[in-house]
Design a protein around this motif. Structure first.
Motif, PDB file in Angstrom:
ATOM      1  N   UNK A 110       0.825  -1.208   0.000  1.00 35.14           N
ATOM      2  CA  UNK A 110       0.000   0.000   0.000  1.00 35.14           C
ATOM      3  C   UNK A 110       0.864   1.264   0.000  1.00 35.14           C
ATOM      4  N   UNK A 111       1.886   1.275   0.864  1.00 32.08           N
ATOM      5  CA  UNK A 111       2.729   2.477   0.980  1.00 32.08           C
ATOM      6  C   UNK A 111       3.421   2.784  -0.350  1.00 32.08           C
ATOM      7  N   UNK A 112       3.893   1.728  -1.018  1.00 38.21           N
ATOM      8  CA  UNK A 112       4.577   1.937  -2.303  1.00 38.21           C
ATOM      9  C   UNK A 112       3.620   2.566  -3.308  1.00 38.21           C
ATOM     10  N   UNK A 113       2.371   2.082  -3.312  1.00 43.28           N
ATOM     11  CA  UNK A 113       1.396   2.660  -4.251  1.00 43.28           C
ATOM     12  C   UNK A 113       1.053   4.101  -3.890  1.00 43.28           C
ATOM     13  N   UNK A 114       1.037   4.374  -2.581  1.00 45.07           N
ATOM     14  CA  UNK A 114       0.717   5.724  -2.130  1.00 45.07           C
ATOM     15  C   UNK A 114       1.923   6.649  -2.261  1.00 45.07           C
ATOM     16  N   UNK A 115       3.067   6.100  -2.610  1.00 41.19           N
ATOM     17  CA  UNK A 115       4.269   6.916  -2.763  1.00 41.19           C
ATOM     18  C   UNK A 115       4.817   7.438  -1.454  1.00 41.19           C
ATOM     19  N   UNK A 116       4.556   6.710  -0.364  1.00 43.45           N
ATOM     20  CA  UNK A 116       5.074   7.139   0.943  1.00 43.45           C
ATOM     21  C   UNK A 116       6.011   6.081   1.495  1.00 43.45           C
ATOM     22  N   UNK A 117       7.068   6.507   2.222  1.00 39.17           N
ATOM     23  CA  UNK A 117       7.958   5.530   2.841  1.00 39.17           C
ATOM     24  C   UNK A 117       7.263   4.848   4.020  1.00 39.17           C
ATOM     25  N   UNK A 151      16.342  -9.186   3.252  1.00 37.26           N
ATOM     26  CA  UNK A 151      17.471 -10.122   3.285  1.00 37.26           C
ATOM     27  C   UNK A 151      17.247 -11.291   2.329  1.00 37.26           C
ATOM     28  N   UNK A 152      18.350 -11.893   1.908  1.00 38.16           N
ATOM     29  CA  UNK A 152      18.253 -13.072   1.041  1.00 38.16           C
ATOM     30  C   UNK A 152      17.900 -14.303   1.862  1.00 38.16           C
ATOM     31  N   UNK A 153      17.395 -15.333   1.172  1.00 38.12           N
ATOM     32  CA  UNK A 153      17.068 -16.580   1.840  1.00 38.12           C
ATOM     33  C   UNK A 153      15.583 -16.872   1.856  1.00 38.12           C
ATOM     34  N   UNK A 154      14.811 -15.984   1.255  1.00 35.79           N
ATOM     35  CA  UNK A 154      13.353 -16.137   1.247  1.00 35.79           C
ATOM     36  C   UNK A 154      12.840 -16.555  -0.132  1.00 35.79           C
ATOM     37  N   UNK A 155      13.619 -17.414  -0.817  1.00 37.23           N
ATOM     38  CA  UNK A 155      13.276 -17.789  -2.190  1.00 37.23           C
ATOM     39  C   UNK A 155      11.875 -18.382  -2.310  1.00 37.23           C
ATOM     40  N   UNK A 156      11.437 -19.087  -1.285  1.00 32.19           N
ATOM     41  CA  UNK A 156      10.117 -19.715  -1.362  1.00 32.19           C
ATOM     42  C   UNK A 156       8.988 -18.691  -1.253  1.00 32.19           C
ATOM     43  N   UNK A 157       9.301 -17.489  -0.771  1.00 32.50           N
ATOM     44  CA  UNK A 157       8.279 -16.468  -0.523  1.00 32.50           C
ATOM     45  C   UNK A 157       8.145 -15.539  -1.728  1.00 32.50           C
ATOM     46  N   UNK A 158       6.980 -14.917  -1.889  1.00 37.80           N
ATOM     47  CA  UNK A 158       6.879 -13.857  -2.891  1.00 37.80           C
ATOM     48  C   UNK A 158       7.838 -12.732  -2.517  1.00 37.80           C
ATOM     49  N   UNK A 159       8.418 -12.096  -3.529  1.00 36.59           N
ATOM     50  CA  UNK A 159       9.354 -10.998  -3.240  1.00 36.59           C
ATOM     51  C   UNK A 159       8.664  -9.966  -2.359  1.00 36.59           C
ATOM     52  N   UNK A 160       9.364  -9.478  -1.331  1.00 39.26           N
ATOM     53  CA  UNK A 160       8.760  -8.470  -0.457  1.00 39.26           C
ATOM     54  C   UNK A 160       8.608  -7.169  -1.242  1.00 39.26           C
ATOM     55  N   UNK A 161       7.403  -6.581  -1.218  1.00 36.18           N
ATOM     56  CA  UNK A 161       7.201  -5.352  -1.986  1.00 36.18           C
ATOM     57  C   UNK A 161       7.932  -4.189  -1.328  1.00 36.18           C
ATOM     58  N   UNK A 162       8.861  -3.572  -2.022  1.00 38.72           N
ATOM     59  CA  UNK A 162       9.590  -2.419  -1.492  1.00 38.72           C
ATOM     60  C   UNK A 162      10.111  -2.666  -0.079  1.00 38.72           C
ATOM     61  N   UNK A 163      11.162  -3.475   0.061  1.00 39.52           N
ATOM     62  CA  UNK A 163      11.724  -3.749   1.390  1.00 39.52           C
ATOM     63  C   UNK A 163      11.990  -2.456   2.164  1.00 39.52           C
ATOM     64  N   UNK A 164      11.800  -2.503   3.462  1.00 40.01           N
ATOM     65  CA  UNK A 164      11.954  -1.306   4.284  1.00 40.01           C
ATOM     66  C   UNK A 164      13.442  -1.077   4.546  1.00 40.01           C
ATOM     67  N   UNK A 165      13.949   0.118   4.215  1.00 38.94           N
ATOM     68  CA  UNK A 165      15.363   0.395   4.477  1.00 38.94           C
ATOM     69  C   UNK A 165      15.671   0.275   5.969  1.00 38.94           C
ATOM     70  N   UNK A 166      16.871  -0.208   6.276  1.00 38.74           N
ATOM     71  CA  UNK A 166      17.252  -0.447   7.671  1.00 38.74           C
ATOM     72  C   UNK A 166      17.054   0.797   8.539  1.00 38.74           C
ATOM     73  N   UNK A 167      17.307   1.975   7.998  1.00 39.88           N
ATOM     74  CA  UNK A 167      17.192   3.214   8.791  1.00 39.88           C
ATOM     75  C   UNK A 167      15.754   3.456   9.225  1.00 39.88           C
ATOM     76  N   UNK A 168      14.800   2.807   8.555  1.00 44.17           N
ATOM     77  CA  UNK A 168      13.387   3.014   8.887  1.00 44.17           C
ATOM     78  C   UNK A 168      12.850   1.956   9.841  1.00 44.17           C
ATOM     79  N   UNK A 169      13.745   1.083  10.323  1.00 42.34           N
ATOM     80  CA  UNK A 169      13.308   0.012  11.224  1.00 42.34           C
ATOM     81  C   UNK A 169      13.871   0.263  12.615  1.00 42.34           C
TER      82      UNK A 169
END
Ligand code: ARG
Ligand code: MN
Ligand code: MN
Ligand code: MN
Length: 307
Positions: A110-117, A151-169
């Motif tokens: 949703x955030x990616x579509x809304x253009x917000x971080x 992070x890598x290692x989630x091949x079985x999962x759908x790609x995470x939409x717009x991963x959250x940058x570390x500074x935002x966590x």
């Protein structure tokens, strides 16, 4: 505010059964009424189902219940994204913490579509920063932050939409981190406010620093509240208790400050295991905290706001 209550009876992220009763316990403890009495328009959307389970394998044989967790991830992502798209605030009633693989993906979509971080506040005893390849327990509730951070290692999962940058966590309450998580976290800019930080600085200053960054970026904010953030003496109904958690007063203060900031846009309540509760006290405490998150306070005097 319009609030969508979403039941997520997820129990596949760990092996001690009982979290699947969480949504019912929140309902019995009166979560809908608690939030409605604060003036919000609350709709209980009922429970999500995991749908048809995909075939899936993981190179790490320890990983437990991967297809179930994939099913939940897909279903919850869609439901949370829909709730946000419809202009409501999703409150996901878990269910173990693996549900955040889906709920935060929905918020990110949703955030990616809304253009917000998107920013993430992780209130937990654990960092949940394993990947399916590094987890020793094999319990996928220990992995959502790694997925969210891309992070890598989630091949079985759908790609995470717009991963959250570390500074935002930002994490609060941390006091149990496995070796592989520790090594990986050291390489990131994720803010880890462990109990040492909270003991020295208190909870207000570090929380304000984070909320100021969210506000300055016009960000959306997902809050994920794990029952084990709280001290086990006040919140026994959780499978992974760790001594030395947040007190009743610290927890309410965090919730009140979050409400006053007006920044939270989605919320998970996770890891409640009603089978382990004592006369409903943990469920009631979590509903009380949800009340504080949505505006409940004893006094409403202007001098009370220090933000
Ligand atoms: N790090 C431990 C593990 O991977 C504990 C994870 C606990 N996570 C939680 N959401 N309660 O098994
Ligand atoms: Mn289980
Ligand atoms: Mn957790
Ligand atoms: Mn935890």
């Amino acid at each position: 505010n319009r609030i969508s209550l979403i039941g997520a009876p997820v129990d596949s992220g760990q092996r001690r059964r009982g979290c699947l009763m969480g949504p019912i316990a929140y309902r019995v403890a009166g979560i809908e009424r608690e939030l409605a009495e604060l003036g919000h328009e609350v709709t209980d959307l009922g429970d999500v189902a995991p749908g048809e389970l995909p075939q899936a394998e993981c190179p790490n044989p320890a990983v437990d219940q991967l297809p179930e967790t994939l099913g939940w991830t897909r279903a919850l992502r869609a439901r949370v994204a829909d709730a946000l798209d419809g202009g409501t605030m999703p409150v996901v009633m878990g269910g173990d913490h693996s549900l955040a693989l889906g709920s935060v993906a929905g918020a990110a979509q949703h955030a990616a579509q809304a253009g917000r971080p998107l920013f993430l506040l992780w209130l937990d005893a654990h960092s949940d920063y394993h990947t399916p390849l590094t987890t020793v327990s094999g319990n996928l509730h220990g992995t959502p932050v790694a997925y969210i951070a891309g992070r890598e290692g989630f091949d079985a999962f759908p790609a995470f939409p717009a991963p959250i940058p570390a500074e935002n966590i930002c994490m609060f309450g941390i006091r149990s981190v496995d070796a592989a998580e520790h090594a990986a976290l050291r390489e990131t800019k994720i803010t880890v406010n462990d109990m040492r930080v909270l003991d020295e600085r208190g909870i207000v200053a570090p929380l304000r620093e984070f909320l100021d960054r969210v506000r300055a970026a016009n960000g959306m904010l997902h809050v994920s509240l794990d029952v084990d953030f709280l001290d086990p003496s006040i919140a026994p109904a959780v499978g992974t208790t760790v001594p030395g958690g947040a007190t009743f007063r610290e927890a309410h203060l965090v919730c009140e400050l979050l409400h006053e900031s007006g920044l939270m846009t989605s919320l998970d309540l996770v890891e409640l295991n009603p089978f382990m509760d004592e006369r409903g006290r943990t469920a009631r405490l979590m509903v009380d905290l949800a009340g504080s998150l949505f505006g409940k306070k004893v006094f409403d005097l202007p001098t009370r706001s220090f933000l």
